[in-house]
Write a protein that holds these residues in place. Structure first.
Motif, PDB file in Angstrom:
ATOM      1  N   GLY A 437      51.848  35.280  46.132  1.00 37.18           N
ATOM      2  CA  GLY A 437      51.816  35.007  44.769  1.00 37.18           C
ATOM      3  C   GLY A 437      52.819  35.819  44.233  1.00 37.18           C
ATOM      4  O   GLY A 437      53.023  36.983  44.641  1.00 37.18           O
ATOM      5  N   ASP A 438      53.407  35.348  42.936  1.00 36.72           N
ATOM      6  CA  ASP A 438      54.054  36.453  42.117  1.00 36.72           C
ATOM      7  C   ASP A 438      53.517  37.254  41.252  1.00 36.72           C
ATOM      8  O   ASP A 438      53.997  38.420  41.094  1.00 36.72           O
ATOM      9  CB  ASP A 438      55.016  35.362  41.333  1.00 36.72           C
ATOM     10  CG  ASP A 438      55.958  34.391  42.083  1.00 36.72           C
ATOM     11  OD1 ASP A 438      56.050  34.758  43.203  1.00 36.72           O
ATOM     12  OD2 ASP A 438      56.085  33.290  41.649  1.00 36.72           O
ATOM     13  N   THR A 439      52.178  37.012  41.079  1.00 31.54           N
ATOM     14  CA  THR A 439      51.561  38.130  40.226  1.00 31.54           C
ATOM     15  C   THR A 439      50.681  39.085  40.910  1.00 31.54           C
ATOM     16  O   THR A 439      50.297  39.980  40.317  1.00 31.54           O
ATOM     17  CB  THR A 439      50.687  37.254  39.002  1.00 31.54           C
ATOM     18  OG1 THR A 439      49.810  36.356  39.751  1.00 31.54           O
ATOM     19  CG2 THR A 439      51.756  36.373  38.144  1.00 31.54           C
ATOM     20  N   GLN A 440      50.055  38.645  41.997  1.00 32.04           N
ATOM     21  CA  GLN A 440      49.160  39.371  42.518  1.00 32.04           C
ATOM     22  C   GLN A 440      49.932  40.621  43.512  1.00 32.04           C
ATOM     23  O   GLN A 440      51.091  40.033  43.879  1.00 32.04           O
ATOM     24  CB  GLN A 440      48.309  38.802  43.710  1.00 32.04           C
ATOM     25  CG  GLN A 440      47.529  37.966  42.883  1.00 32.04           C
ATOM     26  CD  GLN A 440      47.713  36.365  42.842  1.00 32.04           C
ATOM     27  OE1 GLN A 440      49.084  35.958  43.193  1.00 32.04           O
ATOM     28  NE2 GLN A 440      46.980  35.462  42.670  1.00 32.04           N
ATOM     29  N   ARG A 441      49.401  41.684  43.993  1.00 27.93           N
ATOM     30  CA  ARG A 441      50.060  42.762  44.621  1.00 27.93           C
ATOM     31  C   ARG A 441      49.300  42.934  45.949  1.00 27.93           C
ATOM     32  O   ARG A 441      48.072  42.760  45.990  1.00 27.93           O
ATOM     33  CB  ARG A 441      49.739  44.069  43.951  1.00 27.93           C
ATOM     34  CG  ARG A 441      48.729  44.394  43.521  1.00 27.93           C
ATOM     35  CD  ARG A 441      48.867  45.843  42.820  1.00 27.93           C
ATOM     36  NE  ARG A 441      47.272  46.298  42.273  1.00 27.93           N
ATOM     37  CZ  ARG A 441      46.528  46.895  42.938  1.00 27.93           C
ATOM     38  NH1 ARG A 441      46.684  46.849  44.199  1.00 27.93           N
ATOM     39  NH2 ARG A 441      45.335  47.277  42.356  1.00 27.93           N
ATOM     40  N   TYR A 481      41.501  38.380  44.798  1.00 32.03           N
ATOM     41  CA  TYR A 481      42.557  37.293  44.374  1.00 32.03           C
ATOM     42  C   TYR A 481      42.066  35.873  43.894  1.00 32.03           C
ATOM     43  O   TYR A 481      42.708  35.323  43.508  1.00 32.03           O
ATOM     44  CB  TYR A 481      43.474  37.079  45.253  1.00 32.03           C
ATOM     45  CG  TYR A 481      44.015  38.133  45.933  1.00 32.03           C
ATOM     46  CD1 TYR A 481      44.779  39.171  45.186  1.00 32.03           C
ATOM     47  CD2 TYR A 481      44.062  38.822  47.232  1.00 32.03           C
ATOM     48  CE1 TYR A 481      45.554  40.273  45.546  1.00 32.03           C
ATOM     49  CE2 TYR A 481      44.799  39.804  47.885  1.00 32.03           C
ATOM     50  CZ  TYR A 481      45.286  40.641  46.971  1.00 32.03           C
ATOM     51  OH  TYR A 481      45.764  41.799  47.495  1.00 32.03           O
ATOM     52  N   ASP A 483      41.092  32.813  41.726  1.00 31.33           N
ATOM     53  CA  ASP A 483      41.317  32.379  40.441  1.00 31.33           C
ATOM     54  C   ASP A 483      41.214  31.050  40.339  1.00 31.33           C
ATOM     55  O   ASP A 483      42.270  30.204  40.703  1.00 31.33           O
ATOM     56  CB  ASP A 483      42.705  32.941  40.126  1.00 31.33           C
ATOM     57  CG  ASP A 483      43.023  32.500  38.559  1.00 31.33           C
ATOM     58  OD1 ASP A 483      42.186  32.085  38.101  1.00 31.33           O
ATOM     59  OD2 ASP A 483      44.116  32.696  38.179  1.00 31.33           O
ATOM     60  N   GLU A 497      41.629  42.869  41.366  1.00 29.58           N
ATOM     61  CA  GLU A 497      42.807  43.389  42.159  1.00 29.58           C
ATOM     62  C   GLU A 497      42.400  44.867  42.231  1.00 29.58           C
ATOM     63  O   GLU A 497      42.504  45.929  42.919  1.00 29.58           O
ATOM     64  CB  GLU A 497      44.034  43.480  41.946  1.00 29.58           C
ATOM     65  CG  GLU A 497      44.560  41.973  42.157  1.00 29.58           C
ATOM     66  CD  GLU A 497      45.971  41.632  41.946  1.00 29.58           C
ATOM     67  OE1 GLU A 497      46.769  42.744  42.085  1.00 29.58           O
ATOM     68  OE2 GLU A 497      46.372  40.563  41.426  1.00 29.58           O
TER      69      GLU A 497
END
Length: 694
Positions: A437-441, A481, A483, A497
């Motif tokens: 994902g682009d927004t999760q780390r 994570y 959603d 997170e």
């Protein structure tokens, strides 16, 4: 297998079925009282790492095997274990249920296949089935405390270890050994057949086993407003396994391949809130108006007329490798290896079309070395590694694709001194989660867990057990994570997170009397969990909830036990019960949701020659210590009765068994279930079967 008609089961007929042959011969010779020779009260606990006898365990252990397991088995693991003290079931219709141990479930209860983790999607959601067939289990063990640390600090609720025969560990005594079983029940018009065969020559043994089940929608107790049967509660299963072992004088090495295909319905599923989404900490569901007051009923919804229940089609392929080698190195008495590779998938179908698919490709391996006594200490050191590549696509892909890698090292030691046995365990583990994902780390974390305990046999018939533990549980990918909409549980789930590890501080005490006419086991526990991870409800609309994973300190306190009295050479009586109180330590509403109510019961057993009979009455209390937006559940009584007869057909040992559950056909609801109102517990149910052992 014939269909058994049981629309009305008279109490007198059932009593005659269970006790008629016994009452007629109560005064006969008592030398042949072992009507249930497969039921072994004291066994070596395989999952204890040290191979300790059940009587010597420092914490409570449940071991279910032999004829007792044959009579208790249901179509799911949770229902099979749900009547044991301290254990209930999550109950999601007939297709899925996991054990709930002392009020804890999901990732806090680890499920193993002979020491190797069962890799499926059942920890992610209660509507996902455990990928194991209970009919193929030889014995089921449930552990708590220090010994469970060998399998992960996250198993703060306990470890369920399922022992099977799929990989032979010894050469068969006869050219071909095995068993066959046919069983049926009335409540779901279920028909089940199973077999297992083992043969061998020289140093090579081969094993094959399989089971097929076909169960329709099950019937509930009398008085349910929605009708007589739970729509969508059917289950069909086909499972097969083939294993091969090389067996020598000092050990064995074997492998097995298992394939399972299961199809079952999801009761209570609905689409009314499929478009709901969060606006900050509030729900927006189409054109509904936001209201200050919220409906407090449970999130259970029925299907609209003509709407079919969604169907889960589960396919799992698994390879297992098991081995044991005695005297592998100087100073070490045993080397033990366990490994597995799993390719798991299940599709959720809406009106015959795949709506969501879940994929789980995983492997794990563990190596244990048992060292010989050193300064009086005997123990096991080991290492474990696992990887889970999980992904989901479709309408309810509320969890992003993740790869979770775990590595751990552990040690378990014991020391015996006169009437004392001491045990200590430690485990350190690393966890890395990579998220697509682009927004999760990505996250990485470490955890260290410690435990110690002792058992003191302070007289020939009594023992006192005590244990303390400090365990860390790391958050799962779903808790971090998630959603999206999850219609099976009527929630929109938001991960967090910022979650940190849980810290569980547990104290467990058990007083036992294990010999004599009267025996008992009474346990008390107190578990304080710092940063307990839970689904915090932010908003509620007509039972559909917006939840975000959060952390609060919590405590779990409870009692469990049973007392058994031998009344005569034939008759015995048992009383049993359990309770758990689980609360957050602060906040306006301190109750933790879906905590099982207290239970109390009495059982009357009779054994004469080849006959075993049982009558059991269980009272399940009302649960009114509920969380916000959670409905109360009324209490109920369950009257069960059963019989078991061991004989021979020709030269083949045979077991006939029959059991009637919920004899009074009471309408009952499971408080631990997400869909308790949409799927009550089964009504009156006759299960009967025949098992041949050759």
């Amino acid at each position: 297998m014939p269909h058994f008609a049981c629309k009305r089961t008279p109490l007198t007929l059932s009593l005659m079925l269970a006790f008629g042959p016994l009452a007629a011969h109560a005064q006969t010779d008592s030398a042949r009282l072992h009507a249930d020779p497969d039921s072994i009260p004291t066994v070596v606990i395989s999952a204890s790492a040290l191979g300790v006898l059940s009587d010597d365990m420092v914490t409570p252990v449940t071991s279910l095997g032999g004829g007792e397991l044959v009579r208790a088995r249901e179509s799911t693991l949770g229902e099979t274990l749900g009547s044991q003290p301290g254990i209930t079931s999550s109950h999601f219709g007939a297709g899925a249920s996991r054990p709930v141990i002392r009020g804890m479930d999901g990732p806090r209860v680890k499920i193993l296949s002979d020491g190797a983790e069962i890799q499926d999607a059942s920890t992610i959601s209660p509507d996902h089935a455990v990928a194991f067939e209970p009919v193929l289990a030889e014995r089921i063990e449930v552990l708590r405390g220090p010994s469970a640390l060998a399998y992960g600090g996250g198993a703060v609720g306990g470890v369920v270890n399922i022992l099977d025969r799929k990989i032979p560990t010894a050469m068969p005594e006869k050219p071909i050994e095995g068993s066959m079983e046919l069983r049926a029940n009335t409540v779901a018009r279920e028909k089940t057949g199973a077999f297992e065969l083992t043969g061998g020559a020289g140093n090579v043994a081969i094993h094959a086993e399989g089971v097929k089940r076909d169960a329709k929608a099950y019937r509930v107790g009398s008085g349910w407003e929605e009708g007589g049967r739970v729509a969508g509660s059917f289950k069909k299963t086909e499972t097969g396994s083939v294993g091969l072992s090389w067996i020598g004088e000092r050990g064995y090495l074997g492998a097995a391949f298992t394939k399972e295909s299961t199809e079952y319905g999801i009761p209570g599923h609905h689409h009314e809130f499929g478009s709901c989404h969060p606006h900050g900490d509030h729900l927006h569901c189409g054109g509904h108006e936001e209201e200050e007051g919220h409906d407090d009923h449970d999130h259970d919804h029925e299907h609209e007329e003509g709407e079919a229940a969604p169907v889960v089609k589960l396919d799992s392929e698994r390879w297992d490798i098991r081995g044991e080698y005695r005297e592998p190195l100087p100073g070490f008495s045993k080397l033990r290896v366990r490994a597995s590779i799993t390719d798991y998938r299940h599709d959720e179908l809406e009106d015959g079309v795949v709506a969501t698919s879940f994929f789980n490709k995983a492997h794990d391996g563990r190596v244990e070395l048992e060292h010989k006594p050193l300064a009086g200490w005997r123990g096991v050191i080991g290492a474990q590694t696992s990887s889970r590549d999980f992904s989901t696509v479709g309408d309810e892909a509320y969890v992003p694709s993740t790869v979770t890698k775990k590595h751990g090292v552990f040690v378990t030691e014991e020391y015996k001194f006169q009437d004392w046995r001491f045990e200590a365990a430690a485990r350190h583990e690393w966890q890395d989660i990579e998220v697509d994902g682009d927004t999760q780390r990505d996250t990485d974390a470490r955890a260290t867990s410690l435990a110690a305990g002792a058992v003191w046999k302070f007289s020939p018939q009594y023992s006192l057990r005590a244990s303390v533990s400090r365990s860390h549980r790391l958050p799962t990918a779903e808790e971090l994570y998630a959603d999206g909409v999850h219609l099976a549980t009527s929630t929109y789930e938001l991960g967090n997170e910022n979650l940190t590890r849980e810290t569980s501080n547990n104290v467990d005490l058990t007083l036992r009397k294990f010999a004599g006419a009267t025996t008992f086991s009474l346990s008390a526990f107190h578990n304080r969990v710092k940063n307990y991870i839970y689904a915090n409800t932010l908003d509620n609309h007509e039972g559909f909830q917006l939840v975000e994973y959060a952390q609060r300190d919590a405590t779990f306190t409870g009692l469990e036990g049973e007392v058994r009295r031998k009344l005569s050479p034939v008759f015995s009586a048992t009383v049993f019960g359990d309770m758990v109180r689980a609360r957050f330590e602060d906040g306006a509403n301190r109750n933790i949701p879906r905590i099982p109510p207290h239970r109390f019961g009495a059982k009357f057993n009779a054994d004469w020659q080849s006959w075993h009979g049982m009558v059991e009455l269980v009272r399940v209390g009302r649960q009114d210590d509920v969380a916000q937006y959670e409905g109360e559940t009324g209490g109920y009584n369950m009257l069960n009765i059963g019989t078991h007869y061991t004989t021979r057909i020709g030269n083949v040992p045979a077991q006939f068994y029959a059991r009637v559950n919920n004899l009074t056909n009471e309408l009952a609801y499971s408080h631990t279930s997400f869909i308790k109102n949409a799927a009550p517990l089964p009504g009156r149910n006759l299960t009967a079967g025949l098992r041949l052992v050759f």
